[in-house]
Design a protein around this motif. Structure first.
Motif, PDB file in Angstrom:
ATOM      1  N   LEU A   1       1.696   7.326   6.284  1.00 34.10           N
ATOM      2  CA  LEU A   1       1.050   8.349   7.098  1.00 34.10           C
ATOM      3  C   LEU A   1       1.229   8.091   8.591  1.00 34.10           C
ATOM      4  CD1 LEU A   1      -2.358   8.551   5.151  1.00 34.10           C
ATOM      5  CD2 LEU A   1      -0.302   9.956   4.812  1.00 34.10           C
ATOM      6  N   HIS A   2       1.937   8.990   9.249  1.00 28.48           N
ATOM      7  CA  HIS A   2       1.930   9.030  10.721  1.00 28.48           C
ATOM      8  C   HIS A   2       1.089  10.249  11.089  1.00 28.48           C
ATOM      9  CE1 HIS A   2       2.943   9.265  14.886  1.00 28.48           C
ATOM     10  NE2 HIS A   2       3.814   8.275  14.816  1.00 28.48           N
ATOM     11  N   VAL A   3      -0.227  10.044  11.098  1.00 31.29           N
ATOM     12  CA  VAL A   3      -1.158  11.147  11.328  1.00 31.29           C
ATOM     13  C   VAL A   3      -1.907  10.887  12.635  1.00 31.29           C
ATOM     14  CG1 VAL A   3      -1.450  11.903   8.948  1.00 31.29           C
ATOM     15  CG2 VAL A   3      -2.786   9.975   9.762  1.00 31.29           C
ATOM     16  N   GLU A   4      -2.127  11.947  13.378  1.00 33.35           N
ATOM     17  CA  GLU A   4      -2.681  11.816  14.723  1.00 33.35           C
ATOM     18  C   GLU A   4      -4.033  12.502  14.899  1.00 33.35           C
ATOM     19  OE1 GLU A   4       1.468  11.602  17.236  1.00 33.35           O
ATOM     20  OE2 GLU A   4       0.756  13.588  16.664  1.00 33.35           O
ATOM     21  N   ALA A   5      -4.383  13.399  13.985  1.00 28.92           N
ATOM     22  CA  ALA A   5      -5.589  14.207  14.190  1.00 28.92           C
ATOM     23  C   ALA A   5      -6.701  13.902  13.195  1.00 28.92           C
ATOM     24  CB  ALA A   5      -5.236  15.695  14.135  1.00 28.92           C
ATOM     25  N   VAL A   6      -6.364  13.467  11.982  1.00 31.17           N
ATOM     26  CA  VAL A   6      -7.429  13.167  11.016  1.00 31.17           C
ATOM     27  C   VAL A   6      -8.276  12.023  11.552  1.00 31.17           C
ATOM     28  CG1 VAL A   6      -6.227  14.001   8.973  1.00 31.17           C
ATOM     29  CG2 VAL A   6      -5.962  11.626   9.660  1.00 31.17           C
ATOM     30  N   SER A   7      -9.544  12.041  11.208  1.00 32.94           N
ATOM     31  CA  SER A   7     -10.486  11.067  11.750  1.00 32.94           C
ATOM     32  C   SER A   7     -10.299   9.694  11.120  1.00 32.94           C
ATOM     33  CB  SER A   7     -11.924  11.539  11.506  1.00 32.94           C
ATOM     34  OG  SER A   7     -12.202  11.567  10.117  1.00 32.94           O
ATOM     35  N   ASP A   8     -10.755   8.671  11.834  1.00 31.57           N
ATOM     36  CA  ASP A   8     -10.763   7.326  11.273  1.00 31.57           C
ATOM     37  C   ASP A   8     -11.589   7.297   9.987  1.00 31.57           C
ATOM     38  OD1 ASP A   8      -9.330   6.616  13.497  1.00 31.57           O
ATOM     39  OD2 ASP A   8     -10.874   5.345  14.391  1.00 31.57           O
ATOM     40  N   SER A   9     -12.716   8.000   9.995  1.00 30.63           N
ATOM     41  CA  SER A   9     -13.612   7.972   8.834  1.00 30.63           C
ATOM     42  C   SER A   9     -12.933   8.539   7.589  1.00 30.63           C
ATOM     43  CB  SER A   9     -14.901   8.735   9.131  1.00 30.63           C
ATOM     44  OG  SER A   9     -14.628  10.096   9.437  1.00 30.63           O
ATOM     45  N   TYR A  10     -12.100   9.579   7.750  1.00 27.19           N
ATOM     46  CA  TYR A  10     -11.374  10.142   6.609  1.00 27.19           C
ATOM     47  C   TYR A  10     -10.446   9.088   6.007  1.00 27.19           C
ATOM     48  CZ  TYR A  10      -7.953  12.892   3.990  1.00 27.19           C
ATOM     49  OH  TYR A  10      -7.116  13.364   2.998  1.00 27.19           O
ATOM     50  N   LEU A  11      -9.732   8.356   6.865  1.00 30.67           N
ATOM     51  CA  LEU A  11      -8.791   7.350   6.377  1.00 30.67           C
ATOM     52  C   LEU A  11      -9.527   6.153   5.784  1.00 30.67           C
ATOM     53  CD1 LEU A  11      -6.224   7.597   9.299  1.00 30.67           C
ATOM     54  CD2 LEU A  11      -5.908   8.427   6.957  1.00 30.67           C
ATOM     55  N   ILE A  12     -10.647   5.791   6.381  1.00 31.72           N
ATOM     56  CA  ILE A  12     -11.454   4.694   5.832  1.00 31.72           C
ATOM     57  C   ILE A  12     -11.951   5.067   4.434  1.00 31.72           C
ATOM     58  CG2 ILE A  12     -13.618   3.412   6.110  1.00 31.72           C
ATOM     59  CD1 ILE A  12     -13.134   3.678   9.183  1.00 31.72           C
ATOM     60  N   ASP A  13     -12.379   6.320   4.262  1.00 25.55           N
ATOM     61  CA  ASP A  13     -12.836   6.789   2.950  1.00 25.55           C
ATOM     62  C   ASP A  13     -11.686   6.793   1.943  1.00 25.55           C
ATOM     63  OD1 ASP A  13     -14.949   8.030   1.244  1.00 25.55           O
ATOM     64  OD2 ASP A  13     -13.555   9.727   1.264  1.00 25.55           O
ATOM     65  N   LEU A  14     -10.480   7.154   2.411  1.00 28.20           N
ATOM     66  CA  LEU A  14      -9.306   7.145   1.535  1.00 28.20           C
ATOM     67  C   LEU A  14      -9.039   5.724   1.027  1.00 28.20           C
ATOM     68  CD1 LEU A  14      -7.355   9.453   0.676  1.00 28.20           C
ATOM     69  CD2 LEU A  14      -5.794   8.649   2.444  1.00 28.20           C
ATOM     70  N   ALA A  15      -9.222   4.744   1.908  1.00 31.23           N
ATOM     71  CA  ALA A  15      -9.021   3.348   1.506  1.00 31.23           C
ATOM     72  C   ALA A  15     -10.040   2.936   0.448  1.00 31.23           C
ATOM     73  CB  ALA A  15      -9.115   2.439   2.726  1.00 31.23           C
ATOM     74  N   ARG A  16     -11.255   3.428   0.553  1.00 33.07           N
ATOM     75  CA  ARG A  16     -12.299   3.101  -0.432  1.00 33.07           C
ATOM     76  C   ARG A  16     -11.952   3.657  -1.819  1.00 33.07           C
ATOM     77  NH1 ARG A  16     -16.325   4.923   3.664  1.00 33.07           N
ATOM     78  NH2 ARG A  16     -17.006   3.078   4.826  1.00 33.07           N
TER      79      ARG A  16
END
Length: 335
Positions: A121-136
């Motif tokens: 993912l080279h993403v620039e607009a999605v929030s940190d929280s969205y990616l943190i949740d994806l990791a969970r």
């Protein structure tokens, strides 16, 4: 439709050997591989990827989200990833997020819905929280060109603050004290970080950041041109300009050329990224190196390790930048 059993009978090998050829296993002798491939061609055999994925719970595909497909940055990065994945007999699905939060999320969810085994993912607009949740959710993914402290092991990026610092420090070391700055879009983390590094170098030198010598571009060449045109009226107030990427630096150099201002004799310019054309500009552009292909390779290795259990070397998660010295900087003329 031909079956693996029919291929094995025609080639005179076991069905397991045919499967190893299909999966590009190294253990198959070249002569045997050629026999199987010839039998597949003769019978018109096509491997049923869907059926195989149902049996193995793997699709051998990696989803890849980038902001856009044009420009000189993303090609080398994706090329580095693709080479690593192809060597491992994996395939890429590429989607564009257009630096839009809604679109980026939609593309990520669509790739997961297509049962990609992992995501780069080279993403620039999605929030940190969205990616943190994806990791969970235990989704194998890696984020490039962005560092999120809570999921640092999922991130591979350049130290953009240090890169921004080095760019401006290079101008300072050349004797420049009045330095303009053309930034990328500041909603993007790398643009903010490079600007932070610029300000740190100025502060270290005892120089106050001057908002009148600042322009926010969008990482595209046209915004470097427009930025320099807006700054050129203040040329008596600065002797150099630092640009947050090479594309904007190329636009800035063209604006200076159209105004009859020599680079670097009347205005020094430094870029960032070290994209291929930077060494073909006139003058050749001094810049900060961003190892795009290497980061793409590391991202692919990370995914191969996490999604498929492949052995991999220890990865660097934050890479150090360095300066590529060329011809676009000289000492300022005395006023």
């Amino acid at each position: 439709m031909a079956t693996i059993k029919q291929v094995s009978e025609l080639a005179g090998v076991s069905s397991a050997t045919v499967s190893r050829v299909i999966n590009n296993a190294d253990s198959v002798k070249e002569k045997t591989r050629n026999l199987v491939l010839e039998a597949m061609r003769t019978l018109g055999y096509r491997h049923n990827v869907i059926a195989a994925s149902l049996a193995s719970n793997k699709t051998n595909t990696i989803g890849y989200v980038v902001p856009e497909l044009h420009g000189s940055f993303f090609g080398p990065m994706m090329s580095g990833s693709e080479a690593e994945l192809r060597n491992a007999n994996k395939h890429m699905f590429v989607a564009t997020g257009h630096s839009d939060e809604k679109v980026e999320q939609e593309e990520i969810e669509a790739l997961l819905g297509r049962r990609c085994d992992g995501l780069i993912l080279h993403v620039e607009a999605v929030s940190d929280s969205y990616l943190i949740d994806l990791a969970r959710q235990d989704v194998p993914f890696v984020v490039v060109n962005r560092y999120i402290e809570e999921i640092g092991d999922y991130c591979i990026s350049l130290d953009n603050v240090q890169g921004g610092y080095l760019a401006t420090k290079t101008l300072l070391d050349a004797g420049h004290k009045d330095i303009a700055y053309i930034a990328g879009s500041l909603f993007k983390a790398d643009a903010r970080e490079r600007l932070t590094g610029h300000k740190q170098a100025l502060e270290e030198a005892g120089i106050m950041f001057n908002p009148a010598l600042f322009y926010e571009g969008d990482f595209q060449a046209h915004s470097g041109f427009e930025g320099m045109m807006s700054l050129v009226g203040h040329l008596d107030a600065f002797t150099a300009v630092a640009c947050a990427n090479d594309e904007m630096a190329s636009g800035a150099i063209e604006a200076l050329r159209q105004e009859g201002i020599d680079v670097p004799q009347n205005c020094s310019v430094i870029g960032f990224d070290n994209i291929e054309f930077s060494s073909y500009l006139t003058p050749k552009l001094t810049t900060v190196n961003y190892p795009m292909r290497e980061i793409g390779q590391m991202a692919a290795r990370w995914i191969l390790a996490r999604a498929y259990g492949k052995e991999t070397l220890e990865l660097e998660h934050v890479l150090p930048p360095h300066i590529i010295e060329r011809d676009s900087i000289t000492r300022p003329r005395r006023r």
